[in-house]
Design a protein around this motif. Structure first.
Motif, PDB file in Angstrom:
ATOM      1  N   LYS D  34       0.957  -1.202   0.021  1.00 55.23           N
ATOM      2  CA  LYS D  34      -0.095   0.180   0.064  1.00 55.23           C
ATOM      3  C   LYS D  34       0.988   1.407   0.113  1.00 55.23           C
ATOM      4  N   ASN D  35       2.028   1.076   0.381  1.00 56.09           N
ATOM      5  CA  ASN D  35       2.931   2.250   0.528  1.00 56.09           C
ATOM      6  C   ASN D  35       3.849   2.371  -0.949  1.00 56.09           C
ATOM      7  N   ALA D  36       3.128   3.543  -1.595  1.00 56.22           N
ATOM      8  CA  ALA D  36       4.073   3.659  -3.035  1.00 56.22           C
ATOM      9  C   ALA D  36       5.542   3.972  -2.852  1.00 56.22           C
ATOM     10  N   GLU D  37       5.954   4.631  -1.814  1.00 56.61           N
ATOM     11  CA  GLU D  37       7.313   4.886  -1.779  1.00 56.61           C
ATOM     12  C   GLU D  37       8.170   3.397  -1.799  1.00 56.61           C
ATOM     13  N   ALA D  38       7.772   2.719  -0.928  1.00 59.44           N
ATOM     14  CA  ALA D  38       8.224   1.213  -0.785  1.00 59.44           C
ATOM     15  C   ALA D  38       8.173   0.644  -2.207  1.00 59.44           C
ATOM     16  N   GLU D  50       6.759  -6.132 -11.781  1.00 60.46           N
ATOM     17  CA  GLU D  50       5.689  -5.195 -11.597  1.00 60.46           C
ATOM     18  C   GLU D  50       5.235  -4.877 -10.206  1.00 60.46           C
ATOM     19  N   THR D  51       4.424  -3.810  -9.924  1.00 56.17           N
ATOM     20  CA  THR D  51       4.153  -3.552  -8.732  1.00 56.17           C
ATOM     21  C   THR D  51       2.528  -3.054  -8.500  1.00 56.17           C
ATOM     22  N   CYS D  52       1.904  -3.292  -7.391  1.00 55.49           N
ATOM     23  CA  CYS D  52       0.554  -2.779  -7.389  1.00 55.49           C
ATOM     24  C   CYS D  52       0.195  -2.590  -5.978  1.00 55.49           C
ATOM     25  N   ALA D  53      -0.615  -2.046  -5.649  1.00 52.44           N
ATOM     26  CA  ALA D  53      -1.228  -1.666  -4.263  1.00 52.44           C
ATOM     27  C   ALA D  53      -2.350  -2.390  -3.886  1.00 52.44           C
ATOM     28  N   ASP D  54      -3.024  -3.304  -4.551  1.00 47.59           N
ATOM     29  CA  ASP D  54      -4.035  -4.258  -4.371  1.00 47.59           C
ATOM     30  C   ASP D  54      -3.618  -5.602  -4.224  1.00 47.59           C
ATOM     31  N   GLU D  78      -6.439 -14.022   5.931  1.00 45.66           N
ATOM     32  CA  GLU D  78      -7.193 -13.736   4.804  1.00 45.66           C
ATOM     33  C   GLU D  78      -6.458 -13.712   3.290  1.00 45.66           C
ATOM     34  N   LEU D  79      -5.112 -13.352   3.234  1.00 47.91           N
ATOM     35  CA  LEU D  79      -4.387 -13.293   2.256  1.00 47.91           C
ATOM     36  C   LEU D  79      -4.144 -14.812   1.675  1.00 47.91           C
TER      37      LEU D  79
END
Lengths: 333, 333, 333, 333
Positions: D34-38, D50-54, D78-79
């Motif tokens: 969820k952390n864009a900087e990371a 590739e990267t994603c937030a979800d 959950e994951l």
């Protein structure tokens, strides 16, 4: 029974007295010191022992067979000489004498009169030093590369000798014992910050086959260090005399040198193996030394820490002085 | 933006590359090494950086302002010379050059061409060394007595230099920085067990007022030691660079010398007080050094670790070689 | 002059004898032990002291003012009781008694007869413990979080008590002294591998405000550890009693808790500052305790390590036993 | 080629990414946080990933075979559930799940769908833990007496779990692996000084034959300690994970119990022998674990650190919570 007299009741004397007194075959007859207070303490602890202020009462006593000289080094020669002249065996504190010439004279006289000299190189009776000698002698270490000793702390300043004469006799005698090799040369550097005598010094001793020994002695260190590293072809050893439980660690570490493919392609591989800390017994070294002293007399044996051993150390000390006076010049032995 | 090229991608090069590359005002243009595999690794990590096998492509590139020379010491002079001739500032790995003459020539050329030389004495940017300098400079330590450094471990054998040229530049540069005094003379002893070059060595550096520095460097030690003792009149310091949390300990210990009543009655009292371990920050030294390099260029400042600093270390190294060749003789500086 | 008799000449007795005997205002009259060999040793060291095998000769002697009880804990009550009944002050080895009821009875009797009880909590007279109390009392540490003690080694197995009764009295008395707070509850776990008594045990003591103390005592550890950590809001302390020079280290470390922005956004900042190792004097604790004992009698003061202090420790020990018997259940005090 | 997706890029995630990415048979497809900087940092290091937030883009991706869950423990269930439902193998950070029920459900689902679960108990892949298991399994240690672990330091405070859930999973998984025994019961004490969650805790685990394990975990210690003592009938072991060179020391020390002559005459002799520090290799544990993960998939093997292993640790953690809530009560397993 051996009848023993002790001259000198300062820092180390009470230990000599305690251990000779405790030996079953020793009769500790008399103790001498110029300091009346020191004698009173001895009287309180051992009411049966005579005391005196004049060393000649010991060296010339008809009741005494053995004289222990536990005084400052500058007096060793005179006292031991008088004792030998009067037919006494001598046990002399280290360093043996203030000069090699003095040592040689004492050795010659003792030889003529068939008397024994033992120099108190106490460390040679510790389990740690015995274990080090064992792993060198039995080949565990392989060919030796270096012996590197550090003996530093804050004080004790001696008035009559410098830091080398104070601290290095321990290490020189240990090196002499465990290496069992004749040194070729010595060089030494030192400076004195507190008075004119050196309080910090570094000594190198050179042997055949590039074996070197190095000694760092210092009266001005904030921390006490008593550590010796010994590097060998097969194994390497660290002796930390301040460690309560793991004084000696032997490392199965080293290098394996492969075939060189041209001068700039030496193949050096590092070996890294287990470490092993042999159990080191905790018997008091001085007790063992006193036992050995009595045994040598009883069985008419020459001790390994005899006058010759003491002389070897004094020669090293003299060479250090000479090197320092000549700006660190290498002094042949 | 500073355009930077790096020559040399061996043990230390990748750290230089990483830190210059990370600097906001630096554009790391190109990296050179003869080893194709090393370059591939760089390419993978930093796809935007050019690579080449010929150092002249760096030293003569019109796109480059700064050349980092991170190669074996024997090549520093030639590469830095070509870079300076082509108008580049240089950042040179330690030791600066293989001879003092080379260093002097580079310094002169840089001076004429108004180019900057920085020698990579990384340790001077560690928090530990900064703290040591601070407590010496602000008088906490008092007058200094000695500087005693031990840097020993198993390996790494260099093919082109001996253990002094490999390990002592660290300690010489630290000593030079924190003592900030001109040495008077050097003596050194060393032996080589693995090949003809010394792998064990001891160095003394002599200063005015009996201040001495001693260095124990050894590639054949079973244990890694990185310890420096500094003795001062007011306080004494132990720097153990391997301690994770307490690298520097400052002891309020020492001696107070009283009035001497005659030559043999020096009154020496020992002081024993608290110990204090100042917090030492953990920033990467090389990052700070690269920041400083960029600052010096931006603000046209002469760095303290300039060519002259590098030259001072090379002179000490040369004096060591000369002393070893002359049997440990003291070599004046 | 105080006339003193000592019952018990085992491991600790000789130290009691030596220190009482050395005190200027003490006349050490008589020593009792069932072991004739132990008495012979005392006779040899102190020819003027009487010896006997029957403790009643001490507790009922008209020549004696003070009885030291240095016997196994199971006999403390009976011997101290007889001494008090006969009008003697008592100095009792720790733990004070085998049960809290016994301790209460002795305290009551001493109160009625205006006699003094001192329990030998020797550690409270060490410089290290005094320093710890000082930095807690003067606010240096801030509010306390925890007290965490480890006292482990190989042996010494006691036949009559378990590892808690053998080792924890040291730590309980130190905790009682430096925290100076009433514990709320105790829980303890322990197992016995060598015989039916516990040779490994862990104890928790609970105080108000979430302050907890933890004790790890173990007779089966290959290494000797004597370390206590004390965490406070302002500073944290490590006491390593085996360190020769740096027994106490005080860390300017901790956490600063900021304003919480919602339950999951606690702002915790770590503080990392200097470490400080105050000098700790090396006087013998037992000597100071004996001095204090004589002072208390002379000046009619109640010692801080009186019967009540001894009782507090016995109550903790009893609670441990109860908790172990009830599967580690928390036992209120 | 295995196609791998990683969810979570916080403290530990980058190590997972680095090691999976470096494996020859792995294609690291995508990373989620969820952390864009990371994510930007990951992009810079590995431009091909590739990267994603979800997270659902990972768990439901048709291009991915394996999902690594490197998120806070509250999200593991959950994951991992979604990944398994979508036919992915899972590699889950420790502790496996927030409850035993969750773990059991995941294990059952994976079993049905023939998918693999590996729980990242990284320490089980260190050379030190392997060596400990070896000397326990081969009988070197003899019958075991105790396992005593200390893992303390200043911070890191977790917002979502207490100090037991943060630190003890390491030690529980090591204990589970090297002892290979089913625990009978657990008791735990803990307090929270900084917020409502425990920041200091002590845990006991009870086994058959009086074997006990003890765990000291603390976020408020001024010093970092990572030490485990293991006592056995034949030998005793100290594992200091912070020692660079001598992580494991094995002591040939212990006790020999002789014939008891009545209940109070147990003959206990102490054995004191050599100490041995086996060489411990320095390979990165996580690299070995990733290799093992790939091997297990290739060869259709069940890993020893499977869901069941993860479940055993979660059960211990749950028992700790229950014991703390019930005032240190012993909780049966």
């Amino acid at each position: 029974m051996l009848n023993v007299g002790v001259i000198g009741c300062g820092y180390w004397g009470p230990n000599i007295i305690r251990n000779f007194n405790a030996h079953d075959e020793v009769n500790l007859v008399s103790v001498c010191d110029k300091n009346a207070e020191a004698l009173t303490k001895i009287k309180n602890l051992y009411p049966g022992i005579e005391t005196c202020a004049d060393a000649l009462e010991i060296t010339r006593s008809s009741k005494i067979d053995v004289v222990c000289v536990v005084t400052p080094v500058s007096t060793h020669y005179e006292l031991a000489l008088d004792a030998l002249k009067n037919g006494k065996h001598v046990f002399v504190e280290k360093p043996f004498t203030a000069t090699a010439a003095q040592a040689e004279e004492l050795i010659e006289l003792a030889g003529k009169k068939k008397l024994m000299i033992m120099v108190d190189h106490t460390f040679l009776f510790t389990s740690a030093v015995r274990k080090i000698k064992e792993v060198i002698d039995d080949g565990t270490m392989g060919k030796l590369y270096y012996y590197d000793s550090t003996r530093v702390n804050l004080g004790l300043f001696q008035h009559d000798v410098n830091v080398i004469w104070d601290l290095a006799p321990h290490d020189f005698s240990i090196m002499d014992y465990v290496l069992n090799k004749a040194p070729l040369a010595v060089s030494a550097s030192g400076v004195g910050h507190v008075n004119e005598q050196e309080d910090i010094a570094y000594v190198m001793v050179y042997f055949q086959n590039n074996l070197v020994a190095h000694f760092n002695v210092n009266w001005l260190s904030p921390v006490k260090i008593r550590t010796t590293l010994i590097g060998g072809e097969k194994r390497m050893l660290v002796w930390n005399d301040l460690s309560p439980d793991e004084k000696i660690k032997i490392y199965d570490k080293g290098i394996d040198v492969g075939t060189t493919e041209g001068i700039h392609n030496l193949l050096v591989n590092y070996r890294s193996g287990d470490m092993w800390a042999p159990r080191v017994a905790q018997t008091e070294a001085l007790k063992l030394e006193v036992d050995y002293f009595v045994d040598c007399l009883n069985e008419d044996k020459t001790p390994f820490n005899d006058g010759e051993a003491g002389l070897r150390i004094v020669k090293l000390l003299e060479a250090c002085d000479k090197s320092i006076q000549n700006k660190n010049k290498m002094v042949s032995l």
